[in-house]
Design an enzyme around this catalytic site. Structure first.
Site, PDB file in Angstrom:
ATOM      1  N   ASP A   1       0.732  -1.050  -0.008  1.00 35.24           N
ATOM      2  CA  ASP A   1      -0.233   0.281   0.306  1.00 35.24           C
ATOM      3  C   ASP A   1       0.197   0.998   0.192  1.00 35.24           C
ATOM      4  O   ASP A   1       1.598   1.466   0.881  1.00 35.24           O
ATOM      5  CB  ASP A   1      -1.060  -0.702   1.418  1.00 35.24           C
ATOM      6  CG  ASP A   1      -1.921   1.296   1.064  1.00 35.24           C
ATOM      7  OD1 ASP A   1      -2.465   1.190   2.457  1.00 35.24           O
ATOM      8  OD2 ASP A   1      -1.411   2.073   0.964  1.00 35.24           O
TER       9      ASP A   1
ATOM     10  N   VAL B   1      -6.484   4.091  -5.834  1.00 35.21           N
ATOM     11  CA  VAL B   1      -4.893   5.195  -5.076  1.00 35.21           C
ATOM     12  C   VAL B   1      -5.202   6.672  -4.764  1.00 35.21           C
ATOM     13  O   VAL B   1      -5.056   6.990  -3.210  1.00 35.21           O
ATOM     14  CB  VAL B   1      -3.762   4.982  -5.566  1.00 35.21           C
ATOM     15  CG1 VAL B   1      -3.296   5.948  -6.782  1.00 35.21           C
ATOM     16  CG2 VAL B   1      -2.154   4.850  -4.670  1.00 35.21           C
ATOM     17  N   ASP B   2      -5.733   6.886  -5.429  1.00 37.98           N
ATOM     18  CA  ASP B   2      -5.838   8.517  -4.640  1.00 37.98           C
ATOM     19  C   ASP B   2      -7.304   8.727  -3.143  1.00 37.98           C
ATOM     20  O   ASP B   2      -6.503   9.260  -2.552  1.00 37.98           O
ATOM     21  CB  ASP B   2      -7.354   9.157  -5.819  1.00 37.98           C
ATOM     22  CG  ASP B   2      -7.442  10.760  -5.992  1.00 37.98           C
ATOM     23  OD1 ASP B   2      -8.288  10.760  -6.747  1.00 37.98           O
ATOM     24  OD2 ASP B   2      -6.400  11.413  -4.845  1.00 37.98           O
TER      25      ASP B   2
HETATM   26  N1  APR Z   1      -1.352   1.334  -2.734  1.00 37.26           N
HETATM   27  C1  APR Z   1      -0.136   1.100  -3.958  1.00 37.26           C
HETATM   28  N2  APR Z   1      -1.049   0.348  -5.207  1.00 37.26           N
HETATM   29  C2  APR Z   1      -3.081   0.949  -5.223  1.00 37.26           C
HETATM   30  C3  APR Z   1      -3.355   1.341  -3.995  1.00 37.26           C
HETATM   31  C4  APR Z   1      -2.468   1.620  -3.061  1.00 37.26           C
HETATM   32  N3  APR Z   1      -3.364   2.107  -2.121  1.00 37.26           N
HETATM   33  N4  APR Z   1      -4.834   1.664  -4.238  1.00 37.26           N
HETATM   34  C5  APR Z   1      -5.446   0.968  -6.104  1.00 37.26           C
HETATM   35  N5  APR Z   1      -3.565   1.059  -6.180  1.00 37.26           N
HETATM   36  C6  APR Z   1      -3.084   0.406  -7.646  1.00 37.26           C
HETATM   37  C7  APR Z   1      -4.041  -0.192  -8.141  1.00 37.26           C
HETATM   38  O1  APR Z   1      -4.284  -1.515  -8.634  1.00 37.26           O
HETATM   39  C8  APR Z   1      -4.073  -0.277  -9.773  1.00 37.26           C
HETATM   40  O2  APR Z   1      -2.873  -1.230 -10.174  1.00 37.26           O
HETATM   41  O3  APR Z   1      -2.491   1.801  -8.063  1.00 37.26           O
HETATM   42  C9  APR Z   1      -3.032   1.318  -9.800  1.00 37.26           C
HETATM   43  C10 APR Z   1      -3.759   2.397 -10.157  1.00 37.26           C
HETATM   44  O4  APR Z   1      -5.297   2.204 -10.316  1.00 37.26           O
HETATM   45  P1  APR Z   1      -6.006   3.642 -10.443  1.00 37.26           P
HETATM   46  O5  APR Z   1      -6.011   4.170  -8.236  1.00 37.26           O
HETATM   47  O6  APR Z   1      -7.929   3.559 -10.335  1.00 37.26           O
HETATM   48  O7  APR Z   1      -6.040   4.758 -10.519  1.00 37.26           O
HETATM   49  P2  APR Z   1      -5.769   5.140 -12.483  1.00 37.26           P
HETATM   50  O8  APR Z   1      -6.012   3.991 -12.988  1.00 37.26           O
HETATM   51  O9  APR Z   1      -4.904   6.117 -12.665  1.00 37.26           O
HETATM   52  O10 APR Z   1      -7.246   5.918 -12.389  1.00 37.26           O
HETATM   53  C11 APR Z   1      -7.192   7.414 -12.331  1.00 37.26           C
HETATM   54  O11 APR Z   1      -9.071   6.960 -10.898  1.00 37.26           O
HETATM   55  O12 APR Z   1      -8.922   7.007  -8.258  1.00 37.26           O
HETATM   56  C12 APR Z   1      -9.493   7.854  -9.323  1.00 37.26           C
HETATM   57  O13 APR Z   1      -9.527   9.720  -8.511  1.00 37.26           O
HETATM   58  C13 APR Z   1      -8.912   8.975  -9.853  1.00 37.26           C
HETATM   59  O14 APR Z   1     -10.381   9.320 -11.667  1.00 37.26           O
HETATM   60  C14 APR Z   1      -8.585   9.196 -10.625  1.00 37.26           C
HETATM   61  C15 APR Z   1      -9.003   8.123 -11.204  1.00 37.26           C
END
Ligand code: APR
Length: 176
Positions: free
Chosen positions: A10, A33-34
């Site tokens: 994480d 991750v956001d």
């Molecule tokens: N730590 C590390 N990696 C993570 C975590 C975490 N806590 N949570 C999720 N991930 C991974 C996911 O499994 C994926 O491989 O981060 C990667 C990116 O996934 P997303 O968070 O969905 O990001 P993205 O695909 O760039 O989409 C961005 O999603 O959350 C919204 O506000 C954000 O609109 C934006 C979009």
């Protein structure tokens, strides 16, 4: 020791100079991750994001660019917010925009004297970028950015799930 490291976990638990957030252009939080970073950083992160100047209506960070805020309740000192491309099949500039996310984030970290940084798999979740294709872009971009650079001590690629870890490791055979 190679400065590029692959770790599963994480990203909110990484105590580095900066962790990178896979944000959206509004920078008002989200899921994935956001959402995790905003939850771990606490409400002051949203306040800091709201203070980032809009460059267009509801756009604080255009796709491919990066913005920096403090980390607040996170263990990381700073959060570098970047916005990856939504996958549309590779014919809409996605590879170039994804590369730009990593370049812009490293450039911002360098400008702030930050030497350790962790990236999630930008665009590989909600935005649908195929992990194997993304990893190829990441490896080429990091190799270019770090080739003549002695600034960074650690650049960590954080894989959240097993599938993601396997894909990143496959894309970086020398780090596995
Ligand atoms: N730590 C590390 N990696 C993570 C975590 C975490 N806590 N949570 C999720 N991930 C991974 C996911 O499994 C994926 O491989 O981060 C990667 C990116 O996934 P997303 O968070 O969905 O990001 P993205 O695909 O760039 O989409 C961005 O999603 O959350 C919204 O506000 C954000 O609109 C934006 C979009």
């Amino acid at each position: 020791m190679n400065r590029i490291q692959i770790q599963q976990g994480d990203i909110t638990t990484f105590a580095l100079d900066a962790i990178v957030n896979a944000a959206n252009e509004a920078m008002l939080g989200g899921s994935g991750v956001d959402g995790a970073i905003h939850r771990a950083a606490g409400p002051r992160l949203l306040d800091a994001c709201l203070a980032v100047a809009e460059v267009a209506p509801n756009v604080r960070c255009p796709t491919g660019e990066a913005r920096i805020t403090a980390g607040f309740d996170l263990q990381a000192r700073f959060v570098i917010h970047t916005v990856g491309p939504v996958w549309q099949g590779s014919q809409h500039g996605e590879p170039e925009l994804l590369a730009s996310c990593y370049r812009s984030s490293l450039q911002l970290a360098r400008e702030h004297g930050l030497r350790t940084i962790a990236f999630p798999a930008i665009s590989c979740g909600t935005y649908g970028y195929p992990v194997e294709k993304a990893v190829a872009v990441v490896r080429k971009t990091l190799t270019q950015c770090l080739a003549d650079d002695a600034h960074f001590e650690r650049v960590v690629l954080v894989a959240f799930g097993d599938e993601s870890l396997a894909a990143v490791q496959a894309g970086f055979p020398s780090q596995s």
